[in-house]
Design a protein around this motif. Structure first.
Motif, short mmCIF file in Angstrom:
data_model
loop_
_atom_site.label_atom_id
_atom_site.label_comp_id
_atom_site.label_asym_id
_atom_site.label_seq_id
_atom_site.Cartn_x
_atom_site.Cartn_y
_atom_site.Cartn_z
N TYR B 50 9.55 -0.04 -2.39
CA TYR B 50 8.59 0.83 -3.05
C TYR B 50 9.38 1.82 -3.92
O TYR B 50 10.24 2.54 -3.42
CB TYR B 50 7.74 1.61 -2.03
CG TYR B 50 6.91 2.67 -2.70
CD1 TYR B 50 7.33 4.00 -2.74
CD2 TYR B 50 5.71 2.34 -3.34
CE1 TYR B 50 6.60 4.97 -3.39
CE2 TYR B 50 4.97 3.31 -3.99
CZ TYR B 50 5.41 4.62 -4.01
OH TYR B 50 4.68 5.57 -4.66
N LEU B 51 9.03 1.82 -5.21
CA LEU B 51 9.65 2.78 -6.12
C LEU B 51 8.61 3.77 -6.62
O LEU B 51 8.85 4.98 -6.67
CB LEU B 51 10.31 2.05 -7.30
CG LEU B 51 11.36 0.99 -6.93
CD1 LEU B 51 11.97 0.38 -8.19
CD2 LEU B 51 12.45 1.58 -6.05
N SER B 52 7.45 3.25 -7.02
CA SER B 52 6.36 4.09 -7.49
C SER B 52 5.14 3.20 -7.65
O SER B 52 5.21 1.98 -7.43
CB SER B 52 6.71 4.77 -8.82
OG SER B 52 6.89 3.79 -9.82
N GLY B 53 4.01 3.80 -8.01
CA GLY B 53 2.82 2.99 -8.30
C GLY B 53 2.03 2.66 -7.06
O GLY B 53 1.89 3.50 -6.15
N SER B 54 1.52 1.45 -6.99
CA SER B 54 0.65 1.04 -5.89
C SER B 54 1.33 1.26 -4.56
O SER B 54 2.50 0.90 -4.37
CB SER B 54 0.28 -0.44 -6.05
OG SER B 54 -0.41 -0.89 -4.90
N THR B 55 0.59 1.81 -3.62
CA THR B 55 1.19 2.12 -2.32
C THR B 55 1.32 0.90 -1.44
O THR B 55 2.03 0.94 -0.44
CB THR B 55 0.34 3.18 -1.59
OG1 THR B 55 -0.99 2.69 -1.45
CG2 THR B 55 0.35 4.50 -2.35
N LEU B 56 0.66 -0.19 -1.77
CA LEU B 56 0.79 -1.43 -1.01
C LEU B 56 1.76 -2.34 -1.74
O LEU B 56 1.53 -2.72 -2.89
CB LEU B 56 -0.57 -2.11 -0.84
CG LEU B 56 -0.57 -3.38 0.01
CD1 LEU B 56 -0.14 -3.06 1.45
CD2 LEU B 56 -1.93 -4.05 -0.01
N VAL B 57 2.83 -2.66 -1.05
CA VAL B 57 3.88 -3.44 -1.67
C VAL B 57 3.99 -4.79 -0.96
O VAL B 57 4.04 -4.84 0.27
CB VAL B 57 5.24 -2.71 -1.55
CG1 VAL B 57 6.34 -3.54 -2.18
CG2 VAL B 57 5.17 -1.34 -2.18
N LYS B 58 4.02 -5.84 -1.74
CA LYS B 58 4.17 -7.17 -1.15
C LYS B 58 5.59 -7.66 -1.35
O LYS B 58 6.21 -7.43 -2.41
CB LYS B 58 3.16 -8.13 -1.77
CG LYS B 58 1.72 -7.78 -1.43
CD LYS B 58 0.76 -8.86 -1.84
CE LYS B 58 -0.68 -8.44 -1.55
NZ LYS B 58 -0.92 -8.22 -0.10
#
Lengths: 114, 110
Positions: B50-58
């Protein structure tokens, strides 16, 4: 082609000896790291080089000396080995000296001091 | 200063069951968060970040993680695990260096 390669994979040596571990990356990354993983699997950064310049030097005994002849190589020399140096040492690289780019790790060197 | 706490040292789970590996972080700077997996006698492989943006990371292998800023958490989940997911999983927080948690061993049983 291995992206980050370390040699040797295993190293068994006696207390008091001097040894080196070599690391090479073919990813074109600017930054390389050494991490130590102890017997409890805890990973701790030791050193980081960016374009051959030392940028991170954690609290590590001065028996440990990293050397970066070019940005693709980062070697670790250890003098007067002690029992407590037994661990797995991981080399890693990243595109820039910011962890946001993520690291690519080598497969590790298991050092056993007897 | 940055730190990571992985709340479980071991998580046993049956094959095809869901799993969650918990991670809480502390950081005084911009947060980059990662999950790595280490199979026996191997190096660490990046699962997701996770760097930024959507909090759900696939990520790879069907894993996903959710960044929760208010709870300072970044838990890893998989809806259905396989035997081959047995490994140690490390959460990490990064700024100018990656700081790792103590790891969570996931044991998938048949």
């Amino acid at each position: 082609d291995t992206a980050v390669s370390q040699t040797p994979k295993y190293l068994v040596t006696q207390m008091g000896n001097d040894k080196s571990i070599k690391c090479e990356q073919n990813l074109g990354h600017d930054t390389m790291y050494w991490y130590k993983q102890d017997s409890k699997k805890f990973l701790k950064i030791m050193f980081s080089y960016n374009n051959k310049e030392l940028i991170i030097n954690e609290t590590v005994p001065n028996r440990f000396s990293p050397k970066s002849p070019d940005k693709a190589h980062l070697n670790l020399h250890i003098n007067s080995l002690e029992l407590g140096d037994s661990a797995v040492y991981f080399c890693a690289s990243s595109q820039e000296a910011r962890a946001g780019y993520g690291y690519t790790f080598g497969s590790g060197t298991r050092l056993t001091v007897v | 200063a940055q730190s990571v706490t992985q709340l479980d040292s071991q998580v046993p789970v049956f094959e095809e069951a869901p799993v969650e590996l918990r991670c809480n972080y502390s950081s005084s700077v911009s947060v980059y968060l990662f999950w790595y997996v280490q199979y026996p006698n191997q190096g660490l492989q990046l699962l997701l970040k996770y760097l930024s943006g959507s909090t759900l990371v696939k990520g790879i292998n069907g894993f996903e993680a959710e960044f929760n800023k208010s709870q300072t958490s970044f838990h890893l989940r998989k809806p259905s695990v396989h035997i081959s997911d047995t490994a140690e999983y490390f959460c990490a927080v990064g700024g100018n260096k990656l700081v790792f948690g103590a790891g969570t061993i996931l044991r998938v049983k048949s």
